[in-house]
Write a protein that holds these residues in place. Structure first.
Motif, PDB file in Angstrom:
ATOM      1  N   ALA A 217      38.574  47.952  52.133  1.00  9.43           N
ATOM      2  CA  ALA A 217      38.318  48.265  50.735  1.00  9.43           C
ATOM      3  C   ALA A 217      38.877  47.164  49.852  1.00  9.43           C
ATOM      4  CB  ALA A 217      38.974  49.603  50.382  1.00  9.43           C
ATOM      5  N   PRO A 218      38.097  46.710  48.871  1.00 12.30           N
ATOM      6  CA  PRO A 218      38.595  45.644  47.999  1.00 12.30           C
ATOM      7  C   PRO A 218      39.769  46.112  47.162  1.00 12.30           C
ATOM      8  CG  PRO A 218      36.535  46.541  47.155  1.00 12.30           C
ATOM      9  CD  PRO A 218      36.738  47.146  48.515  1.00 12.30           C
ATOM     10  N   ALA A 219      40.634  45.181  46.837  1.00  9.80           N
ATOM     11  CA  ALA A 219      41.769  45.500  45.981  1.00  9.80           C
ATOM     12  C   ALA A 219      41.269  45.856  44.586  1.00  9.80           C
ATOM     13  CB  ALA A 219      42.712  44.307  45.915  1.00  9.80           C
ATOM     14  N   PRO A 220      41.998  46.742  43.889  1.00  3.76           N
ATOM     15  CA  PRO A 220      41.569  47.101  42.532  1.00  3.76           C
ATOM     16  C   PRO A 220      41.520  45.875  41.633  1.00  3.76           C
ATOM     17  CG  PRO A 220      43.327  48.551  43.321  1.00  3.76           C
ATOM     18  CD  PRO A 220      43.223  47.430  44.304  1.00  3.76           C
ATOM     19  N   ALA A 221      40.472  45.787  40.828  1.00  6.81           N
ATOM     20  CA  ALA A 221      40.311  44.658  39.918  1.00  6.81           C
ATOM     21  C   ALA A 221      40.848  45.017  38.545  1.00  6.81           C
ATOM     22  CB  ALA A 221      38.848  44.266  39.828  1.00  6.81           C
ATOM     23  N   ALA A 222      41.265  44.002  37.801  1.00  7.67           N
ATOM     24  CA  ALA A 222      41.726  44.224  36.431  1.00  7.67           C
ATOM     25  C   ALA A 222      40.548  44.601  35.556  1.00  7.67           C
ATOM     26  CB  ALA A 222      42.394  42.959  35.910  1.00  7.67           C
ATOM     27  N   GLY A 223      40.850  45.206  34.430  1.00 12.62           N
ATOM     28  CA  GLY A 223      39.788  45.567  33.502  1.00 12.62           C
ATOM     29  C   GLY A 223      39.155  46.890  33.883  1.00 12.62           C
ATOM     30  N   ARG A 224      38.426  47.436  32.952  1.00 16.29           N
ATOM     31  CA  ARG A 224      37.786  48.731  33.151  1.00 16.29           C
ATOM     32  C   ARG A 224      36.288  48.544  33.338  1.00 16.29           C
ATOM     33  NH1 ARG A 224      36.814  53.095  28.331  1.00 16.29           N
ATOM     34  NH2 ARG A 224      35.979  54.819  29.573  1.00 16.29           N
ATOM     35  N   PRO A 225      35.722  48.985  34.468  1.00 13.57           N
ATOM     36  CA  PRO A 225      34.266  48.903  34.602  1.00 13.57           C
ATOM     37  C   PRO A 225      33.584  49.882  33.653  1.00 13.57           C
ATOM     38  CG  PRO A 225      35.197  50.101  36.458  1.00 13.57           C
ATOM     39  CD  PRO A 225      36.364  49.586  35.653  1.00 13.57           C
ATOM     40  N   ILE A 226      32.389  49.551  33.241  1.00 10.55           N
ATOM     41  CA  ILE A 226      31.627  50.435  32.354  1.00 10.55           C
ATOM     42  C   ILE A 226      31.312  51.726  33.093  1.00 10.55           C
ATOM     43  CG2 ILE A 226      29.421  50.712  31.151  1.00 10.55           C
ATOM     44  CD1 ILE A 226      29.450  47.664  30.707  1.00 10.55           C
ATOM     45  N   PRO A 227      31.694  52.868  32.560  1.00  9.57           N
ATOM     46  CA  PRO A 227      31.398  54.131  33.235  1.00  9.57           C
ATOM     47  C   PRO A 227      29.896  54.302  33.475  1.00  9.57           C
ATOM     48  CG  PRO A 227      32.982  54.482  31.467  1.00  9.57           C
ATOM     49  CD  PRO A 227      32.488  53.067  31.326  1.00  9.57           C
ATOM     50  N   GLY A 228      29.548  54.653  34.704  1.00  8.34           N
ATOM     51  CA  GLY A 228      28.150  54.892  35.049  1.00  8.34           C
ATOM     52  C   GLY A 228      27.367  53.658  35.417  1.00  8.34           C
ATOM     53  N   LEU A 229      27.957  52.473  35.281  1.00  2.38           N
ATOM     54  CA  LEU A 229      27.238  51.236  35.612  1.00  2.38           C
ATOM     55  C   LEU A 229      27.201  51.063  37.126  1.00  2.38           C
ATOM     56  CD1 LEU A 229      26.009  48.769  33.959  1.00  2.38           C
ATOM     57  CD2 LEU A 229      28.015  47.525  34.779  1.00  2.38           C
ATOM     58  N   TYR A 230      26.009  50.873  37.672  1.00  2.00           N
ATOM     59  CA  TYR A 230      25.852  50.704  39.120  1.00  2.00           C
ATOM     60  C   TYR A 230      26.290  49.305  39.512  1.00  2.00           C
ATOM     61  CZ  TYR A 230      23.544  50.443  43.676  1.00  2.00           C
ATOM     62  OH  TYR A 230      23.274  50.280  45.015  1.00  2.00           O
ATOM     63  N   HIS A 231      27.332  49.210  40.330  1.00  2.58           N
ATOM     64  CA  HIS A 231      27.834  47.913  40.748  1.00  2.58           C
ATOM     65  C   HIS A 231      28.601  48.074  42.055  1.00  2.58           C
ATOM     66  CE1 HIS A 231      31.459  49.629  38.911  1.00  2.58           C
ATOM     67  NE2 HIS A 231      32.160  48.736  39.603  1.00  2.58           N
ATOM     68  N   HIS A 232      28.923  46.944  42.675  1.00  2.00           N
ATOM     69  CA  HIS A 232      29.710  46.928  43.905  1.00  2.00           C
ATOM     70  C   HIS A 232      31.012  46.188  43.652  1.00  2.00           C
ATOM     71  CE1 HIS A 232      26.263  48.397  46.188  1.00  2.00           C
ATOM     72  NE2 HIS A 232      25.537  47.493  45.536  1.00  2.00           N
ATOM     73  N   PRO A 233      32.151  46.839  43.860  1.00  3.75           N
ATOM     74  CA  PRO A 233      33.431  46.127  43.711  1.00  3.75           C
ATOM     75  C   PRO A 233      33.538  44.998  44.735  1.00  3.75           C
ATOM     76  CG  PRO A 233      33.753  48.522  43.778  1.00  3.75           C
ATOM     77  CD  PRO A 233      32.328  48.262  44.191  1.00  3.75           C
ATOM     78  N   VAL A 234      34.290  43.968  44.382  1.00  2.00           N
ATOM     79  CA  VAL A 234      34.499  42.835  45.281  1.00  2.00           C
ATOM     80  C   VAL A 234      35.992  42.601  45.433  1.00  2.00           C
ATOM     81  CG1 VAL A 234      32.332  41.769  44.590  1.00  2.00           C
ATOM     82  CG2 VAL A 234      34.443  41.092  43.448  1.00  2.00           C
ATOM     83  N   PRO A 235      36.408  41.970  46.539  1.00  2.33           N
ATOM     84  CA  PRO A 235      37.824  41.619  46.674  1.00  2.33           C
ATOM     85  C   PRO A 235      38.222  40.586  45.637  1.00  2.33           C
ATOM     86  CG  PRO A 235      36.642  41.431  48.779  1.00  2.33           C
ATOM     87  CD  PRO A 235      35.615  41.591  47.714  1.00  2.33           C
ATOM     88  N   GLU A 236      39.512  40.532  45.352  1.00  2.10           N
ATOM     89  CA  GLU A 236      40.003  39.500  44.452  1.00  2.10           C
ATOM     90  C   GLU A 236      39.696  38.128  45.045  1.00  2.10           C
ATOM     91  OE1 GLU A 236      41.747  39.544  41.352  1.00  2.10           O
ATOM     92  OE2 GLU A 236      40.812  41.516  41.371  1.00  2.10           O
ATOM     93  N   PRO A 237      39.205  37.187  44.256  1.00  4.89           N
ATOM     94  CA  PRO A 237      38.907  35.849  44.782  1.00  4.89           C
ATOM     95  C   PRO A 237      40.180  35.145  45.245  1.00  4.89           C
ATOM     96  CG  PRO A 237      38.694  35.895  42.391  1.00  4.89           C
ATOM     97  CD  PRO A 237      38.878  37.311  42.831  1.00  4.89           C
ATOM     98  N   ASP A 238      40.001  34.238  46.189  1.00  4.46           N
ATOM     99  CA  ASP A 238      41.104  33.487  46.772  1.00  4.46           C
ATOM    100  C   ASP A 238      41.907  32.791  45.667  1.00  4.46           C
ATOM    101  OD1 ASP A 238      42.780  31.742  48.071  1.00  4.46           O
ATOM    102  OD2 ASP A 238      41.223  30.760  49.258  1.00  4.46           O
ATOM    103  N   PRO A 239      43.172  33.165  45.460  1.00  2.00           N
ATOM    104  CA  PRO A 239      43.923  32.587  44.339  1.00  2.00           C
ATOM    105  C   PRO A 239      44.177  31.093  44.489  1.00  2.00           C
ATOM    106  CG  PRO A 239      45.366  33.923  45.738  1.00  2.00           C
ATOM    107  CD  PRO A 239      43.959  34.165  46.205  1.00  2.00           C
ATOM    108  N   VAL A 240      44.287  30.598  45.729  1.00  2.00           N
ATOM    109  CA  VAL A 240      44.500  29.169  45.936  1.00  2.00           C
ATOM    110  C   VAL A 240      43.284  28.387  45.467  1.00  2.00           C
ATOM    111  CG1 VAL A 240      44.927  27.367  47.655  1.00  2.00           C
ATOM    112  CG2 VAL A 240      46.087  29.584  47.847  1.00  2.00           C
ATOM    113  N   ARG A 241      42.094  28.867  45.844  1.00  2.29           N
ATOM    114  CA  ARG A 241      40.865  28.208  45.394  1.00  2.29           C
ATOM    115  C   ARG A 241      40.699  28.322  43.884  1.00  2.29           C
ATOM    116  NH1 ARG A 241      35.486  28.255  49.115  1.00  2.29           N
ATOM    117  NH2 ARG A 241      36.264  26.748  50.635  1.00  2.29           N
ATOM    118  N   VAL A 242      41.018  29.480  43.344  1.00  2.11           N
ATOM    119  CA  VAL A 242      40.886  29.664  41.898  1.00  2.11           C
ATOM    120  C   VAL A 242      41.754  28.658  41.151  1.00  2.11           C
ATOM    121  CG1 VAL A 242      41.359  31.235  39.980  1.00  2.11           C
ATOM    122  CG2 VAL A 242      40.235  32.100  42.039  1.00  2.11           C
ATOM    123  N   GLU A 243      42.994  28.507  41.577  1.00  2.00           N
ATOM    124  CA  GLU A 243      43.910  27.588  40.893  1.00  2.00           C
ATOM    125  C   GLU A 243      43.425  26.144  40.989  1.00  2.00           C
ATOM    126  OE1 GLU A 243      48.663  26.319  40.896  1.00  2.00           O
ATOM    127  OE2 GLU A 243      47.891  27.756  42.370  1.00  2.00           O
TER     128      GLU A 243
END
Length: 455
Positions: free
Chosen positions: A125-151
């Motif tokens: 299961a992906p880690a919880p993401a920051a922010g609030r998803p729009i209620p009722g919006l059909y979407h798929h959660p994703v894992p947090e992106p690789d922080p080393v690559r992000v930086e």
């Protein structure tokens, strides 16, 4: 609702696949990946930088291609080649078709059998993401992106923007940082072989936003004269072929403002890492994007509020399509041109672009309401044209997004079954991951977006 079964429209993709030769497909299927374009490893190298103020000449020959081959696990001699290959969780989701409440009847080949623990069908299961998803919006959660690559990606793209193309003045720095483009691109392209492959998409994304901001909207943009500005900027992507007398003036113009400098530099990097067909595909989709900008600009000039269907037509052009359409380029492989051009694939890409753009309309709704002037977005158009309250119009726009998402996933599933070619399967998986990453970025970018109080 009865199971609709397969579409009666028979795909022509198998015939297109045959044109590549049975022996090529057999060898590719045996290892479960598309053979890489080119023979040697390597990464795109930086293009030569101009020495201001003299404008450098554009390349006169074909670009030097340096694709990075996808790592291939070669089976032992005598082993059964295909049976051992296990599809990834993302690909299995595409093949299953849409999921979630109310979608069971949309796909005929869906299996409800539970996946074995540890199998590809049972991802963590992906880690919880920051922010609030729009209620009722059909979407798929994703894992947090690789922080080393992000930086690292964030560091490199800022250096490019500041040092190579002088993209923005110092007082825009907080907005550039708040855009979080490094996190955005890592979330959308988790299969990129290297940071430099991620930079291909990131430069183009930043350049596109510079054109949007400086030519169309936030930072001095205006619909007045927009067509001329966009046309000249487009020549940084699609080079002008003119006489020797006038070519130097055009070449100098490519350095004349930040959007054109960004387009020119980002495209030069892209050309070094991709094939001519991939580059031309991108140019085509950027022309679509610019046509959408022009339609929206024309409506702003005449203060016209389009019908809902007209707005959705504009959004099919003024949308994110150039981003998922290069998913193979960022992944270090190529979806062959005749497979990309098939109507079934074009439908998948169009639906992906349409759905992700409505996500932008929904998450940026309060930001646009607080901005000067009137900004067209789907909730605003629905409220005006269908006589709904702001809340009802917003919730209707959520339904429109959900319909587009389910159509996208159903079309992807049908195409994946009709054309079990490795490059097609990987491209479909990449587009689906881009769609999910795009939602993740909008949901988590609380610097830019906040939700209306409609629930």
């Amino acid at each position: 609702m009865p199971d609709p079964g397969p579409s009666p429209l028979q795909s022509s993709l198998p015939a297109a696949v045959a044109s590549f030769g049975a022996h090529v497909l057999a060898s590719a299927l045996a290892v479960g990946v598309e053979p890489a374009v080119g023979a040697g490893p390597g990464e795109p190298s930086p293009p030569p930088q101009p020495a201001p103020p003299v404008a450098p000449a554009l390349p006169t020959g074909p670009p030097v291609l340096t694709p990075v081959p996808v790592p291939v696990s070669v089976p032992d001699e005598g082993a059964a080649p295909v049976a051992a290959a296990q599809p990834s969780a993302a690909l299995e989701r595409i093949l299953r078709g849409p999921s979630g409440l109310g979608t069971a009847s949309l796909h005929w080949a869906r299996s409800d059998a539970p996946a074995a623990p540890g199998s590809a069908g049972a991802p963590d299961a992906p880690a919880p993401a920051a922010g609030r998803p729009i209620p009722g919006l059909y979407h798929h959660p994703v894992p947090e992106p690789d922080p080393v690559r992000v930086e690292e990606l964030s560091r490199r793209i800022k250096a490019w923007a500041l040092d190579e193309v002088s993209l923005y003045p110092e007082d825009w720095e907080d907005q550039f940082d708040g855009f979080s483009v490094g996190r955005y691109m890592v979330a959308c392209h988790p299969d990129a072989p290297s940071i430099e492959h991620l930079m291909l998409a990131t430069r183009l994304m930043v350049a596109e936003n510079a054109v949007d901001d400086c030519y169309c909207e936030d930072h001095g943009g205006s619909p007045v004269g927009l067509g001329g500005r966009l046309l000249l900027a487009h020549t940084a992507l699609d080079p002008l072929h003119t006489t020797k007398e006038y070519a130097p003036d055009w070449e100098a113009s490519l350095l004349s403002d930040a959007p054109r400098r960004a387009y020119r530099s980002a495209m030069e990097y892209f050309l070094q890492a991709t094939t001519p067909s991939q580059a031309d595909r991108f140019r085509h989709d950027m022309a679509r994007l610019h046509m959408g900008y022009l339609a929206e600009g024309a409506w702003a000039q005449t203060e016209y509020v389009p019908e809902v269907w007209e707005y959705l037509a504009m959004r099919q052009f003024n949308n994110f399509r150039p981003c998922p359409t290069i998913t193979d380029s960022v992944g270090g492989y190529e979806l062959p041109a005749d497979l990309h051009a098939q109507p079934a694939m074009q439908r998948v890409i169009a639906l992906a672009g349409n759905a992700t753009t409505i996500v932008n309309d929904l998450y940026s709704y309060t930001k646009e309401l607080a901005s000067p002037g009137r900004h067209l977005n789907l909730p605003v158009v629905i409220a005006e044209r269908e006589g709904r309250s702001e809340q009802d119009a917003y919730l209707k726009a959520v339904e429109v997004h959900n319909d587009l998402m389910r159509d996208f996933e159903a079309a992807s599933a049908e195409l994946a079954l009709a054309c079990p070619v490795p490059s097609v399967q990987r491209f479909l998986r990449g587009v689906a991951v881009w769609v999910d990453g795009n939602h993740y970025w909008h949901q988590t970018n609380t610097y830019r977006y906040s939700l209306p109080d409609f629930w």
